[in-house]
Design a protein around this motif. Structure first.
Motif, short mmCIF file in Angstrom:
data_model
loop_
_atom_site.label_atom_id
_atom_site.label_comp_id
_atom_site.label_asym_id
_atom_site.label_seq_id
_atom_site.Cartn_x
_atom_site.Cartn_y
_atom_site.Cartn_z
N LYS A 16 0.58 -1.30 0.04
CA LYS A 16 0.10 -0.19 0.19
C LYS A 16 0.83 1.44 0.24
CE LYS A 16 -3.77 -2.26 2.45
NZ LYS A 16 -4.73 -2.22 3.74
N ALA A 17 2.13 1.07 0.07
CA ALA A 17 3.23 2.34 0.12
C ALA A 17 3.08 3.03 -1.22
CB ALA A 17 4.38 1.80 0.43
N VAL A 18 3.16 4.22 -1.22
CA VAL A 18 2.91 5.05 -2.42
C VAL A 18 4.24 5.97 -2.37
CG1 VAL A 18 1.94 6.78 -3.62
CG2 VAL A 18 0.57 4.77 -2.69
N LEU A 19 5.11 6.24 -3.16
CA LEU A 19 6.14 7.10 -3.10
C LEU A 19 6.36 8.26 -3.72
CD1 LEU A 19 9.01 4.39 -3.09
CD2 LEU A 19 7.88 5.21 -1.13
N GLU A 20 5.20 8.70 -4.49
CA GLU A 20 5.17 9.81 -5.53
C GLU A 20 4.70 11.10 -4.44
OE1 GLU A 20 3.80 6.99 -6.29
OE2 GLU A 20 5.04 6.51 -8.12
N THR A 21 5.83 12.25 -4.54
CA THR A 21 5.36 13.39 -3.70
C THR A 21 4.18 14.06 -4.28
OG1 THR A 21 7.62 13.81 -3.82
CG2 THR A 21 6.10 15.62 -3.26
N GLN A 22 3.50 13.77 -5.33
CA GLN A 22 2.31 14.37 -5.91
C GLN A 22 1.04 13.60 -4.87
OE1 GLN A 22 1.69 17.08 -7.76
NE2 GLN A 22 -0.17 16.75 -6.90
N ALA A 23 1.15 12.43 -4.60
CA ALA A 23 -0.02 11.80 -4.08
C ALA A 23 0.16 12.30 -2.45
CB ALA A 23 0.58 10.32 -3.88
N LEU A 24 1.26 12.73 -1.79
CA LEU A 24 1.19 13.43 -0.86
C LEU A 24 0.28 14.72 -0.59
CD1 LEU A 24 2.50 13.86 2.31
CD2 LEU A 24 4.27 14.81 1.28
N TYR A 25 0.82 15.64 -1.67
CA TYR A 25 0.21 16.83 -2.06
C TYR A 25 -1.37 16.57 -1.99
CZ TYR A 25 4.94 18.87 -2.95
OH TYR A 25 6.04 19.28 -2.77
N ASP A 26 -1.86 15.67 -2.77
CA ASP A 26 -3.18 15.50 -3.28
C ASP A 26 -4.06 15.00 -1.89
OD1 ASP A 26 -2.69 15.91 -5.88
OD2 ASP A 26 -2.72 13.73 -6.44
N ILE A 27 -3.41 14.23 -1.03
CA ILE A 27 -4.30 13.88 0.17
C ILE A 27 -4.11 15.06 1.03
CG2 ILE A 27 -3.84 12.66 2.14
CD1 ILE A 27 -2.68 10.25 0.47
N ILE A 28 -3.12 15.82 1.11
CA ILE A 28 -3.12 17.30 2.03
C ILE A 28 -4.35 18.09 1.45
CG2 ILE A 28 -1.81 19.02 3.05
CD1 ILE A 28 0.49 17.07 2.96
N ASP A 29 -4.27 18.28 0.18
CA ASP A 29 -5.09 19.45 -0.47
C ASP A 29 -6.65 18.94 -0.23
OD1 ASP A 29 -2.76 20.63 -1.28
OD2 ASP A 29 -2.75 20.15 -3.29
N GLU A 30 -6.71 17.86 -0.10
CA GLU A 30 -8.24 17.16 -0.05
C GLU A 30 -8.66 17.34 1.47
OE1 GLU A 30 -11.28 13.82 -1.29
OE2 GLU A 30 -9.31 13.60 -2.49
N ALA A 31 -7.83 16.58 2.05
CA ALA A 31 -8.24 16.63 3.77
C ALA A 31 -8.37 17.78 4.47
CB ALA A 31 -7.25 15.64 4.29
N LEU A 32 -7.52 18.68 4.41
CA LEU A 32 -7.54 20.16 5.10
C LEU A 32 -7.64 19.93 6.56
CD1 LEU A 32 -9.60 22.10 2.29
CD2 LEU A 32 -7.13 22.21 2.78
N ILE A 33 -7.59 18.72 6.97
CA ILE A 33 -7.53 18.74 8.44
C ILE A 33 -6.41 17.72 8.96
CG2 ILE A 33 -8.74 17.76 10.45
CD1 ILE A 33 -11.25 18.68 9.32
N ALA A 34 -5.45 18.24 9.77
CA ALA A 34 -4.36 17.50 10.09
C ALA A 34 -4.52 17.21 11.61
CB ALA A 34 -2.97 18.07 9.94
N HIS A 35 -4.37 15.92 12.08
CA HIS A 35 -4.21 15.66 13.63
C HIS A 35 -2.78 15.57 14.04
CE1 HIS A 35 -7.99 13.89 12.56
NE2 HIS A 35 -8.39 14.13 13.87
N ILE A 36 -2.67 16.47 15.09
CA ILE A 36 -1.18 16.81 15.36
C ILE A 36 -0.91 16.18 16.57
CG2 ILE A 36 0.43 18.82 15.38
CD1 ILE A 36 -1.15 20.40 13.46
N ALA A 37 0.42 15.76 16.89
CA ALA A 37 0.60 15.51 18.18
C ALA A 37 1.74 16.28 18.64
CB ALA A 37 1.27 13.93 17.89
N ILE A 38 1.54 16.37 20.28
CA ILE A 38 2.75 16.85 20.84
C ILE A 38 2.65 16.43 22.18
CG2 ILE A 38 1.97 19.42 20.04
CD1 ILE A 38 0.25 20.09 22.51
N ASN A 39 3.64 16.71 23.07
CA ASN A 39 3.67 16.26 24.45
C ASN A 39 3.81 17.31 25.16
OD1 ASN A 39 4.28 13.38 25.06
ND2 ASN A 39 5.89 13.58 23.66
N ASP A 40 3.00 17.55 26.17
CA ASP A 40 2.74 18.76 27.05
C ASP A 40 3.04 18.08 28.50
OD1 ASP A 40 0.35 17.96 27.89
OD2 ASP A 40 -0.78 19.71 26.94
N THR A 41 2.72 19.09 29.41
CA THR A 41 2.98 18.86 30.89
C THR A 41 1.94 17.63 31.26
OG1 THR A 41 1.31 20.52 31.31
CG2 THR A 41 3.71 21.09 31.47
#
Length: 219
Positions: A16-41
């Motif tokens: 299922k791995a895809v290595l084309e950069t355009q595939a990354l761009y297309d997913i980000i451009d359509e999703a428009l929501i990122a789940h972002i991980a951090i560590n806080d106190t």
């Protein structure tokens, strides 16, 4: 091509791995929501944020006092995920039921965009992405609003993409089971526009369909 690092190497479901950069761009451009991980106190936390791409960077924005943005501004390493769900795969056995999806994982560190002119340009880029031509009609952000907004950017230099779209994978011994098998697709439909209650009757309904392709609703 996407870079191959220890963190981005896909070890489970390598087909299922895809290595084309355009595939990354297309997913980000359509999703428009990122789940972002951090560590806080209080420990690790994942927060969904609006996110958009300009060339090889992803941008997020928010209030200056945002907990997430404060942590990311400090240079803490982070991980972003983008996911698009495309459907259920219904197999002849419970074990082989699965899903169609497109996903991307991004590693790195955010940096701050401080210049108000750059902020204005990049925030307007986001508006144009979701509603082409709108920045020519609305009041743009003023100096006070831009100063109150935190804008962060992350380079897309370390990322992986995984796409599941391979249909039913039943065992040969199960092929004679008399039950329907196949894919139950999910499709995102955008629109139609819903006007606000206080909109003047003389204002025409805009057309933003060019931003959404075949996802735009058909009447």
């Amino acid at each position: 091509m996407l870079s191959q690092t220890e963190r981005t190497q896909i070890k489970k479901g390598t087909h299922k791995a895809v290595l084309e950069t355009q595939a990354l761009y297309d997913i980000i451009d359509e999703a428009l929501i990122a789940h972002i991980a951090i560590n806080d106190t209080n420990g690790p936390i994942i927060i969904p944020m609006l996110a958009w791409r300009v060339e090889n960077k992803v941008y997020i924005h928010g209030a200056k006092n945002s907990r997430l943005l404060r942590v990311l501004k400090s240079g803490q390493k982070t991980c972003l995920t983008f996911t698009l769900f495309d459907g259920w795969v219904l197999a002849r056995s419970a074990f082989h039921h699965s899903a169609h999806y497109r996903s991307a994982v991004v590693f790195g560190e955010f940096v701050t965009v401080d210049n108000n002119q750059d902020k204005d340009r990049l925030l307007n880029h986001f508006i144009e992405h979701i509603a082409p031509g709108r920045t020519e009609q609305i009041r743009l952000s003023n100096h006070k609003e831009l100063a109150a907004t935190e804008l962060l950017a992350i380079e897309l230099n370390e990322a992986s993409v995984k796409v599941g779209c391979h249909g039913v994978n039943d065992d040969k011994a199960d092929l004679d089971i008399p039950v329907w098998a196949g894919v139950l697709p999910y499709r995102t439909v955008v629109g139609p526009l819903e006007p606000c209650d206080d909109l003047a009757e003389c204002i025409d309904t805009p057309d933003y369909s060019s931003a959404y392709g075949n996802r735009w609703h058909s009447s």
